[in-house]
Write a protein that holds these residues in place. Sequence first.
Motif, PDB file in Angstrom:
ATOM      1  N   ARG B 355       0.815  -1.216   0.000  1.00  0.00           N
ATOM      2  CA  ARG B 355       0.000   0.000   0.000  1.00  0.00           C
ATOM      3  C   ARG B 355       0.847   1.263   0.000  1.00  0.00           C
ATOM      4  NH1 ARG B 355      -2.878  -3.916   2.149  1.00  0.00           N
ATOM      5  NH2 ARG B 355      -5.134  -3.831   1.941  1.00  0.00           N
ATOM      6  N   THR B 356       1.866   1.280   0.869  1.00  0.00           N
ATOM      7  CA  THR B 356       2.629   2.524   1.032  1.00  0.00           C
ATOM      8  C   THR B 356       3.875   2.549   0.161  1.00  0.00           C
ATOM      9  OG1 THR B 356       3.925   1.600   2.826  1.00  0.00           O
ATOM     10  CG2 THR B 356       1.873   2.689   3.428  1.00  0.00           C
ATOM     11  N   VAL B 370      -5.747   5.144   8.924  1.00  0.00           N
ATOM     12  CA  VAL B 370      -6.108   4.872   7.539  1.00  0.00           C
ATOM     13  C   VAL B 370      -6.373   3.399   7.256  1.00  0.00           C
ATOM     14  CG1 VAL B 370      -5.146   6.943   6.546  1.00  0.00           C
ATOM     15  CG2 VAL B 370      -3.659   4.997   6.914  1.00  0.00           C
ATOM     16  N   ILE B 371      -5.579   2.524   7.881  1.00  0.00           N
ATOM     17  CA  ILE B 371      -5.844   1.088   7.679  1.00  0.00           C
ATOM     18  C   ILE B 371      -5.971   0.427   9.050  1.00  0.00           C
ATOM     19  CG2 ILE B 371      -4.956   0.681   5.359  1.00  0.00           C
ATOM     20  CD1 ILE B 371      -2.230   0.150   6.546  1.00  0.00           C
ATOM     21  N   PRO B 372      -7.079   0.712   9.730  1.00  0.00           N
ATOM     22  CA  PRO B 372      -7.204   0.268  11.120  1.00  0.00           C
ATOM     23  C   PRO B 372      -7.097  -1.238  11.298  1.00  0.00           C
ATOM     24  CG  PRO B 372      -9.294   1.123  10.304  1.00  0.00           C
ATOM     25  CD  PRO B 372      -8.250   1.487   9.303  1.00  0.00           C
ATOM     26  N   PHE B 373      -7.647  -2.012  10.372  1.00  0.00           N
ATOM     27  CA  PHE B 373      -7.606  -3.464  10.578  1.00  0.00           C
ATOM     28  C   PHE B 373      -6.170  -3.964  10.629  1.00  0.00           C
ATOM     29  CE2 PHE B 373      -7.375  -7.837   9.180  1.00  0.00           C
ATOM     30  CZ  PHE B 373      -8.335  -8.443   9.960  1.00  0.00           C
ATOM     31  N   LEU B 374      -5.410  -3.586   9.612  1.00  0.00           N
ATOM     32  CA  LEU B 374      -4.025  -4.047   9.568  1.00  0.00           C
ATOM     33  C   LEU B 374      -3.245  -3.501  10.753  1.00  0.00           C
ATOM     34  CD1 LEU B 374      -3.238  -3.768   5.757  1.00  0.00           C
ATOM     35  CD2 LEU B 374      -3.711  -5.809   7.097  1.00  0.00           C
ATOM     36  N   HIS B 446      -0.897  11.024   0.738  1.00  0.00           N
ATOM     37  CA  HIS B 446      -1.290   9.937  -0.158  1.00  0.00           C
ATOM     38  C   HIS B 446      -1.874   8.771   0.609  1.00  0.00           C
ATOM     39  CE1 HIS B 446       0.491  12.006  -3.428  1.00  0.00           C
ATOM     40  NE2 HIS B 446       1.672  12.026  -2.846  1.00  0.00           N
ATOM     41  N   PHE B 447      -1.445   8.649   1.864  1.00  0.00           N
ATOM     42  CA  PHE B 447      -1.891   7.499   2.645  1.00  0.00           C
ATOM     43  C   PHE B 447      -3.360   7.614   3.051  1.00  0.00           C
ATOM     44  CE2 PHE B 447       2.647   6.605   4.380  1.00  0.00           C
ATOM     45  CZ  PHE B 447       3.037   6.300   3.092  1.00  0.00           C
ATOM     46  N   LEU B 448      -3.901   8.819   2.944  1.00  0.00           N
ATOM     47  CA  LEU B 448      -5.273   9.009   3.387  1.00  0.00           C
ATOM     48  C   LEU B 448      -6.258   8.165   2.580  1.00  0.00           C
ATOM     49  CD1 LEU B 448      -5.309  12.814   4.119  1.00  0.00           C
ATOM     50  CD2 LEU B 448      -5.506  10.959   5.770  1.00  0.00           C
ATOM     51  N   HIS B 449      -5.847   7.785   1.374  1.00  0.00           N
ATOM     52  CA  HIS B 449      -6.781   7.051   0.520  1.00  0.00           C
ATOM     53  C   HIS B 449      -6.512   5.561   0.473  1.00  0.00           C
ATOM     54  CE1 HIS B 449      -7.893  11.039  -0.565  1.00  0.00           C
ATOM     55  NE2 HIS B 449      -6.670  11.290  -0.921  1.00  0.00           N
ATOM     56  N   LEU B 450      -5.673   5.105   1.385  1.00  0.00           N
ATOM     57  CA  LEU B 450      -5.355   3.679   1.356  1.00  0.00           C
ATOM     58  C   LEU B 450      -6.586   2.851   1.715  1.00  0.00           C
ATOM     59  CD1 LEU B 450      -1.892   3.604   3.108  1.00  0.00           C
ATOM     60  CD2 LEU B 450      -2.408   3.599   0.678  1.00  0.00           C
ATOM     61  N   LYS B 451      -6.641   1.687   1.079  1.00  0.00           N
ATOM     62  CA  LYS B 451      -7.746   0.766   1.384  1.00  0.00           C
ATOM     63  C   LYS B 451      -7.312  -0.180   2.489  1.00  0.00           C
ATOM     64  CE  LYS B 451     -10.846   1.295  -2.172  1.00  0.00           C
ATOM     65  NZ  LYS B 451     -10.326   2.624  -2.488  1.00  0.00           N
ATOM     66  N   ASP B 452      -8.225  -0.489   3.359  1.00  0.00           N
ATOM     67  CA  ASP B 452      -7.909  -1.444   4.422  1.00  0.00           C
ATOM     68  C   ASP B 452      -7.923  -2.865   3.850  1.00  0.00           C
ATOM     69  OD1 ASP B 452      -7.160  -2.233   6.885  1.00  0.00           O
ATOM     70  OD2 ASP B 452      -8.954  -1.569   7.939  1.00  0.00           O
ATOM     71  N   ALA B 453      -7.686  -3.836   4.724  1.00  0.00           N
ATOM     72  CA  ALA B 453      -7.456  -5.215   4.291  1.00  0.00           C
ATOM     73  C   ALA B 453      -8.592  -5.770   3.436  1.00  0.00           C
ATOM     74  CB  ALA B 453      -7.267  -6.089   5.514  1.00  0.00           C
TER      75      ALA B 453
END
Lengths: 642, 497
Positions: B355-356, B370-374, B446-453
């Motif tokens: 992702r990053t 941004v990716i709370p699950f991971l 850019h990380f604000l739009h990351l998708k979670d798991a």
Amino acid sequence: MISFDYTLLIPVLPLLMFLTLGIGGHRLKPLMAGLLGSAAMGVVTVLSYLTAIQYFFVGGGMGADGYVALIPFQFTWLAFTDTLRITLGVMLDPISVMMLVVISTVSLMVHIYSLGYMKGEKGFQRFYAFLSLFSFSMLGLVLATNIFQMYIFWELVGVSSFLLIGFYYRKPSAIAASKKAFIVTRFADFGFLLGILILSYYTGTFDFGILTQPETSPVASMAGVSFMGLSVVSWAMVLVFMGGAGKSAMFPLHIWLPDAMEGPTPVSALIHAATMVVAGVYLVARLFVVYHFWAADIQEVIAWVGAFTSLFAAVIAITQHDIKRVLAFSTLSQIGYMMLALGVSGYGGAEGTGYMAAMFHLFTHAMFKALLFLGAGSVIHAVHSNLMTEMGGLRKYMPVTHITFLIACLTISGVPFLSGFFSKDEILVAAFEHSKVLFAIEFLVAGLTAFYMFRLYFNVFWGQERHYHHTPHESPWVMTVPLMVLAFASVFSGYLPFTHLVSPDRLPFEVHLHWGIAIPSVLIGLAGIGLAWVLYKRPSRVPDRMAAAMGGFYTTVYHKFYIDEVYLFVTRRVLFNLVSRPISWFDRHVVDAFMNALANVTNGVSDRIKGLQSGQLQMYAATFAAGVIGLVLLALYYLGSA
Amino acid sequence: MNILHFLIIIPVLTLAGVLTSRSLKGVRWVSAVGMFAQLLVAIAVMVTYMGLRKGGDSAEMVLMESHTWFASLNIHYTIGVDGISSAMILLTAIVMFAGVFASWELEYLQKEFFVSLILLVTGVYGFFISLDLFTMFLYYELAVIPMYLLIGIWGTGPKEYSAMKLTLMLMGGSALLIVALFGIFYGAADGVHTFNLLELGQHPMPVEMQRFIFPFAFLGFGVLGALFPFHTWSPDGHASAPTAVSMLHAGVLMKLGGFGIFRVAMYLMPQAAQEQAWIFIILTSISVVYGAFGAIWQKDLKFINAYSSVSHCGLVIFGLLMMNRTAMDGAILQMISHGLMTALFFALIGMIYSRTHTRQIHEMGGLMQVIPFLAVVYMIAGFASLGLPGLSGFAAEMTIFVGAFQHGDLFHRVATIMAISAIVVTAVYILRVVGILLLGPVKNDHFLHLKDATWYERLSTLTLVVAVAGVGLYPQWLYRLIYDSLGPVAEKLLAAL
């Protein structure tokens, strides 16, 4: 025979709630999560009170000679050998039952209070999940049947504390504080673990019931073994105390507690005032028999550490401006009192006053300190600041908060007939009988306590009125009701018959108020209040001028004697820069470079000799001929000489 | 038919399936189904084993079967398991199952990747079931070779260098093992020439021979177990390896080292083990602290984990060297625990990296938002690593410590205290990473739009989380399982004292 089987639910309910809210919390409405958590805690509170009533007052806990330790439930979690096993279970004895009441009461109040205080916060469900986790761990800790179970839950309360201090995880200061709290207590737990291992090596058990038998304890057999001039019992017990000192923030392991105030205020009330920070006191009380009979030298150390911490923290508290930090240092100081009381206590009858007083003070302190923190939270909620320089004259706007806060201040100052008066008096009596110096220190601290508490009180509720962004208003009832409940407890819990409930030998005994000590200590408390009245009731420049007059001393105290800086130096400069960094360098540039060098040498050698395999026939023929001639010559030489 | 054969047959069938599938989807699903079947077989092996024990079968190894393979050298294809190998097989199956889903989104040469990966894991299974040293060694080499390709082709960064380094160092270890192997073959008492582990155990080598051979066997396996100072392949190798390979390598392959140490070196050469243990106790107790301090200074997530592995695997060998049943039991628990949590770490690092596109912790921050699950799973892995009760690391470490403390002499005490002190340092480096990587403000817009798991990432990580929590919540059955199987080696070590 009364059945106590239901006590298993006391730790299990919060655990279930943690799992429910932790896994499914985000699907619930925030209020729903809060209510669920509070309801579970309410049930736990009812069960705890029921346990206490049945154990103490209906005779469920009374055996032939004194209170007995009941184990309504246990199972083997990990059996290392046939005798050395970790069990998880529920043990009821006077101090654990008393702790159940303390923890459930304060926890329930905090659960309810947070419904108002945390309203609208992001992560409300997470907050309640963590509160449940903490309650579970703390209840498991006090109910522990053996020292390893205690260690397990000890670590779990540590991690819940970490999670809750760092609740506002976007804030760098909160992250730093949560890390600090965890690492400092981890360091202390390293000692605790070693202590447990030494103890179990010699005694072959973790079980509290066996370890703390005055007549038959296997600890007695290890008293003769010594290492470096100190008996191994003393080694083990000083290491165990190190764990307790870390959790209870005794000097010099106290540095994490003031920073822990970065957490939400209800958390400070629950964990960092009433319950978790007294775990160290509880640990020492739990192993009191071992300390008293086989490690008397360490018991003396505990008394002095407690006394020193109480004085040291009280002095710092006078200079702080952040109201939560004042309260944090006050907590340190009061826990110092409890440690001291355990340190000076004897065993049997009125000799055990110190032990009883420590538990008594733990109880009353939990009530009034939780009240102080929740009151402070109510103030912070109203003015959106932690600094008392930005507060003043709030009594008009927040009558309930004001009155309950005043009650708490009077209680902690030892004003007669409030709970703090009784418990503190017993501690002073115990100290007086053990050592006049310790008594003198604690007597002085009693005055300092009254002074800094009323400095806080006058600054916040009287003094100069500040310019507020919007007019402060009283908090909603979900917040004020817990304040009132705790105020009630602060006033009346002093009338609990503690001498009949808690004592080192578990036999009821009698002590009477010692007026010769009570009167002077009340007077010094009143003197402290009076001084604060004069200096802070009205806006005045006198305190600033006094601070300026003290110059360097004041600054040193204000900076908490620069102990944080010492720690920073040791960790950052020494451990990070002089250990960790060189190790990383060494690993890459020596160990690994050696391996690479091996490869390079191999490469280089092969590079040099690969020319021999040239593929030129003439070259091979020449070498062949030269070889044959050489061998023939060699053969001739040897044959000739033979 | 012996159920153990399925451990080899299923991967081979899966290989065939992967080779014949035409689409990417086919490759993925054939691998997934195959590895799921393998997980079921591993569970069945465990159940069968426990059933046999319950039924009163007290043989050292059960489910045994032997076929003559190369009669002139007395080499047999001999297989069989005890509780420890069953547990290791189950560990392998879990890690591999999670690994397949962690490689779901591989970008190129997927078919070849899965072929190599499954080949590798076949070697691992073979290693665990072999009772013939020659067969065992053969399977071991089968696992090492695909590793080179997997890192060299699908790796990142200086992948050729890392692949070469890892392979050469492990081959160096193998070279030592070959010497040990023949030493054992020719050294056995009563003129017996065999590679069969159990037979060799009946005919112990003379002590002089043991003294000479033991270091070869110990170091040969030690290299694989990242024994200081032969661990440097690990940071580079892990940093370059693709996700699933890191998972499998740190999670399982490194355990072959510890497994070999007690199953081969200590079992066959107990006197020498007792005599020479002190040297390696010093090395491993250093390595525990050294790895932890090394981890504090790292900036790359995989390097942090590699150093952390040096520390945790050091503890494995340390526990084995304490040579009593409790400590050795703890060591094996630690192998399993470390295998699970390090696989989890590497899976997460791979998912974060995808992702990053960075593994430098200072370039990230605030991932919790941004990716709370991971992020939460990463935190759980971190807590497991720093030994939080209720997760696997705690039970394993405590068992090692309690076992190590059964030695009353000063030398063992000092070494043990040194090893225990690592629990503090571990907390420092874990919380440092958690603080920088997951908490705090989001550093990069850019990380604000990351998708979670995604679902397969959830499946992969949750499998491991459940395993980590399962071991941690009720370690007793695993402890007991291992304890019973440690009898033979523990008796030999005790007799050699």
